[in-house]
Design a protein around this motif. Structure first.
Motif, PDB file in Angstrom:
ATOM      1  N   ARG A   1       0.854  -1.187   0.000  1.00 64.59           N
ATOM      2  CA  ARG A   1       0.000   0.000   0.000  1.00 64.59           C
ATOM      3  C   ARG A   1       0.891   1.237   0.000  1.00 64.59           C
ATOM      4  N   GLU A   2       0.578   2.193  -0.873  1.00 62.43           N
ATOM      5  CA  GLU A   2       1.426   3.371  -1.022  1.00 62.43           C
ATOM      6  C   GLU A   2       0.902   4.541  -0.198  1.00 62.43           C
ATOM      7  N   PHE A   3       1.827   5.216   0.514  1.00 57.07           N
ATOM      8  CA  PHE A   3       1.474   6.373   1.333  1.00 57.07           C
ATOM      9  C   PHE A   3       2.364   7.551   0.950  1.00 57.07           C
ATOM     10  N   TRP A   4       1.736   8.722   0.833  1.00 54.02           N
ATOM     11  CA  TRP A   4       2.480   9.953   0.634  1.00 54.02           C
ATOM     12  C   TRP A   4       2.618  10.598   2.010  1.00 54.02           C
ATOM     13  N   VAL A   5       3.781  10.436   2.600  1.00 57.39           N
ATOM     14  CA  VAL A   5       4.036  10.885   3.971  1.00 57.39           C
ATOM     15  C   VAL A   5       4.539  12.312   3.930  1.00 57.39           C
ATOM     16  N   LYS A   6       3.807  13.218   4.601  1.00 56.68           N
ATOM     17  CA  LYS A   6       4.125  14.636   4.511  1.00 56.68           C
ATOM     18  C   LYS A   6       4.486  15.239   5.875  1.00 56.68           C
ATOM     19  N   GLU A   7       4.797  16.530   5.859  1.00 57.35           N
ATOM     20  CA  GLU A   7       5.174  17.280   7.055  1.00 57.35           C
ATOM     21  C   GLU A   7       4.125  17.142   8.164  1.00 57.35           C
ATOM     22  N   ASN A   8       4.592  17.112   9.407  1.00 55.64           N
ATOM     23  CA  ASN A   8       3.728  16.919  10.576  1.00 55.64           C
ATOM     24  C   ASN A   8       2.971  15.592  10.481  1.00 55.64           C
ATOM     25  N   SER A   9       3.727  14.523  10.569  1.00 56.47           N
ATOM     26  CA  SER A   9       3.111  13.205  10.517  1.00 56.47           C
ATOM     27  C   SER A   9       3.939  12.189  11.299  1.00 56.47           C
TER      28      SER A   9
ATOM     29  N   GLU B   1     -13.213  -1.184   1.731  1.00 54.79           N
ATOM     30  CA  GLU B   1     -11.977  -0.972   2.487  1.00 54.79           C
ATOM     31  C   GLU B   1     -11.658  -2.174   3.373  1.00 54.79           C
ATOM     32  N   GLU B   2     -12.683  -2.766   3.973  1.00 58.04           N
ATOM     33  CA  GLU B   2     -12.475  -3.957   4.800  1.00 58.04           C
ATOM     34  C   GLU B   2     -11.901  -5.100   3.969  1.00 58.04           C
ATOM     35  N   LEU B   3     -12.462  -5.286   2.764  1.00 58.07           N
ATOM     36  CA  LEU B   3     -11.959  -6.341   1.882  1.00 58.07           C
ATOM     37  C   LEU B   3     -10.516  -6.060   1.447  1.00 58.07           C
ATOM     38  N   THR B   4     -10.219  -4.812   1.146  1.00 54.70           N
ATOM     39  CA  THR B   4      -8.874  -4.445   0.717  1.00 54.70           C
ATOM     40  C   THR B   4      -7.862  -4.721   1.816  1.00 54.70           C
ATOM     41  N   ILE B   5      -8.164  -4.265   3.036  1.00 53.31           N
ATOM     42  CA  ILE B   5      -7.255  -4.481   4.160  1.00 53.31           C
ATOM     43  C   ILE B   5      -7.128  -5.965   4.470  1.00 53.31           C
ATOM     44  N   GLY B   6      -8.259  -6.681   4.454  1.00 54.36           N
ATOM     45  CA  GLY B   6      -8.232  -8.116   4.709  1.00 54.36           C
ATOM     46  C   GLY B   6      -7.390  -8.848   3.680  1.00 54.36           C
ATOM     47  N   PHE B   7      -7.539  -8.475   2.418  1.00 57.19           N
ATOM     48  CA  PHE B   7      -6.763  -9.096   1.348  1.00 57.19           C
ATOM     49  C   PHE B   7      -5.275  -8.826   1.523  1.00 57.19           C
ATOM     50  N   LEU B   8      -4.897  -7.582   1.821  1.00 53.37           N
ATOM     51  CA  LEU B   8      -3.488  -7.237   1.962  1.00 53.37           C
ATOM     52  C   LEU B   8      -2.848  -7.937   3.152  1.00 53.37           C
ATOM     53  N   ARG B   9      -3.616  -8.108   4.224  1.00 57.09           N
ATOM     54  CA  ARG B   9      -3.095  -8.865   5.376  1.00 57.09           C
ATOM     55  C   ARG B   9      -2.835 -10.322   4.992  1.00 57.09           C
TER      56      ARG B   9
ATOM     57  N   LEU C   1     -11.140  -4.287  -5.280  1.00 58.35           N
ATOM     58  CA  LEU C   1      -9.773  -3.774  -5.285  1.00 58.35           C
ATOM     59  C   LEU C   1      -9.571  -2.760  -6.406  1.00 58.35           C
ATOM     60  N   LYS C   2     -10.144  -3.058  -7.547  1.00 59.83           N
ATOM     61  CA  LYS C   2     -10.016  -2.163  -8.697  1.00 59.83           C
ATOM     62  C   LYS C   2     -10.654  -0.811  -8.403  1.00 59.83           C
ATOM     63  N   GLU C   3     -11.822  -0.837  -7.775  1.00 60.73           N
ATOM     64  CA  GLU C   3     -12.521   0.413  -7.442  1.00 60.73           C
ATOM     65  C   GLU C   3     -11.763   1.216  -6.393  1.00 60.73           C
ATOM     66  N   GLY C   4     -11.191   0.513  -5.434  1.00 56.97           N
ATOM     67  CA  GLY C   4     -10.536   1.207  -4.326  1.00 56.97           C
ATOM     68  C   GLY C   4      -9.097   1.610  -4.584  1.00 56.97           C
ATOM     69  N   THR C   5      -8.381   0.840  -5.408  1.00 60.11           N
ATOM     70  CA  THR C   5      -6.954   1.091  -5.592  1.00 60.11           C
ATOM     71  C   THR C   5      -6.548   1.299  -7.045  1.00 60.11           C
TER      72      THR C   5
END
Length: 292
Positions: free
Chosen positions: A62-70, A189-197, A227-231
């Motif tokens: 999963r990709e995150f754009w990590v920015k200032e104050n995080s 989102e639940e399915l996406t997280i469950g799948f990635l785990r 997954l296609k819709e969410g990611t």
């Protein structure tokens, strides 16, 4: 953002000869050890406080754009890929092992602590300026305590409680932000997280979309659609990505030959593995190993 290009042998970690150690680090330490585009598997916990600039990092695909104050958490046995780091990037943080946590008396059987330490949801949290300042102050206290001579009275206690203060304040932010995060989860989102785990646990032995769909009690078509819709990506592309990331990590281990890497990833033979690897990377496993 311009990519950095520095050499790195592994995720920031305490001294090799002292697994109970805790250490602090800054962007100078970080930049010396991270190569943009490389894949790493963490062996220690780390808490990163980002104060300036940004980076793009993949955490278990999963990709995150990590920015200032995080705040960003590094978890052991988790795969990371830093794909972009800005030139003005600034970070402070601390790294520690499970042994050090045990030594300080953190009760790992406590559900909330286990959740934090296993990255149950996401590793990245945008925080407010006051939270950033508080964490930086605690970081400075810990940094000072770790720099003190052993002869200083109560030095062990100073180090321990300085660390615990930073640890629990970070964990508190994690828990507080996840209250709202949990509530906002929809079925997709639940399915996406469950799948990635599931994928992070089973990618070595399972490359079938059917397997993951069965585990989540949905059809392969429905899983791929969610997954296609969410990611914007398909189930198969996630699976292939996980296998390739895992393959690259194994290929960097010179104690394994390519046939053993293929076996570890449940390929029938090294030729099938080599064909798969080249299809998704454009080079053979031997060429990848020679370049790394």
């Amino acid at each position: 953002m311009k990519k950095t290009a520095v050499h790195y042998q592994g995720i920031i970690k305490p001294e090799e000869d002292n697994p109970l150690a805790v250490m602090v680090f800054s962007e100078q330490d970080f930049s010396k050890r991270i190569v943009v585009g490389e894949v790493y598997k963490a062996t220690y916990f780390a808490v990163l406080i980002i104060t300036k600039g940004s980076m793009i990092v993949k955490h278990n695909l999963r990709e995150f754009w990590v920015k200032e104050n995080s705040l960003f958490f590094i978890m052991p046995s988790t795969v990371y890929e830093f794909s972009d780091i800005s030139q003005d990037f600034k970070v402070q943080g601390c790294v520690f092992s499970i042994d050090y946590l045990s030594q300080t008396g953190v009760v790992l059987s406590t559900p909330s602590v286990v959740e934090v330490m296993t990255g149950a949801y996401q590793p990245y949290y945008a925080i407010n300026v006051e939270e950033t300042k508080l964490l930086l102050n605690l970081y400075e206290v810990l940094k000072k305590a770790l720099a003190e001579e052993q002869a200083v009275a109560f030095i062990g206690e100073l180090k321990k409680y300085s660390f615990l203060s930073l640890f629990y304040h970070s964990a508190s932010i994690y828990a507080r932000y996840n209250v709202s995060y949990k509530v906002k989860l929809n079925r997709r989102e639940e399915l996406t997280i469950g799948f990635l785990r599931l994928l992070s646990k089973h990618y070595k032995e399972e490359r079938s979309v059917q397997f993951y769909a069965d585990q989540l009690f949905v059809t392969p078509k429905h899983l791929t659609q969610m997954l296609k819709e969410g990611t914007g990506r398909t189930t198969g592309s996630f699976i292939d990505r996980a296998v390739i990331v895992g393959a690259k990590l194994l290929l960097k281990d010179r104690s394994l030959n390519i046939a053993q890497v293929a076996q570890e990833l449940n390929f029938t033979d090294q030729f099938t593995f080599a064909k798969y690897f080249k299809k998704h990377t454009g080079i053979t496993p031997s060429q990848f190993r020679a370049d790394h």
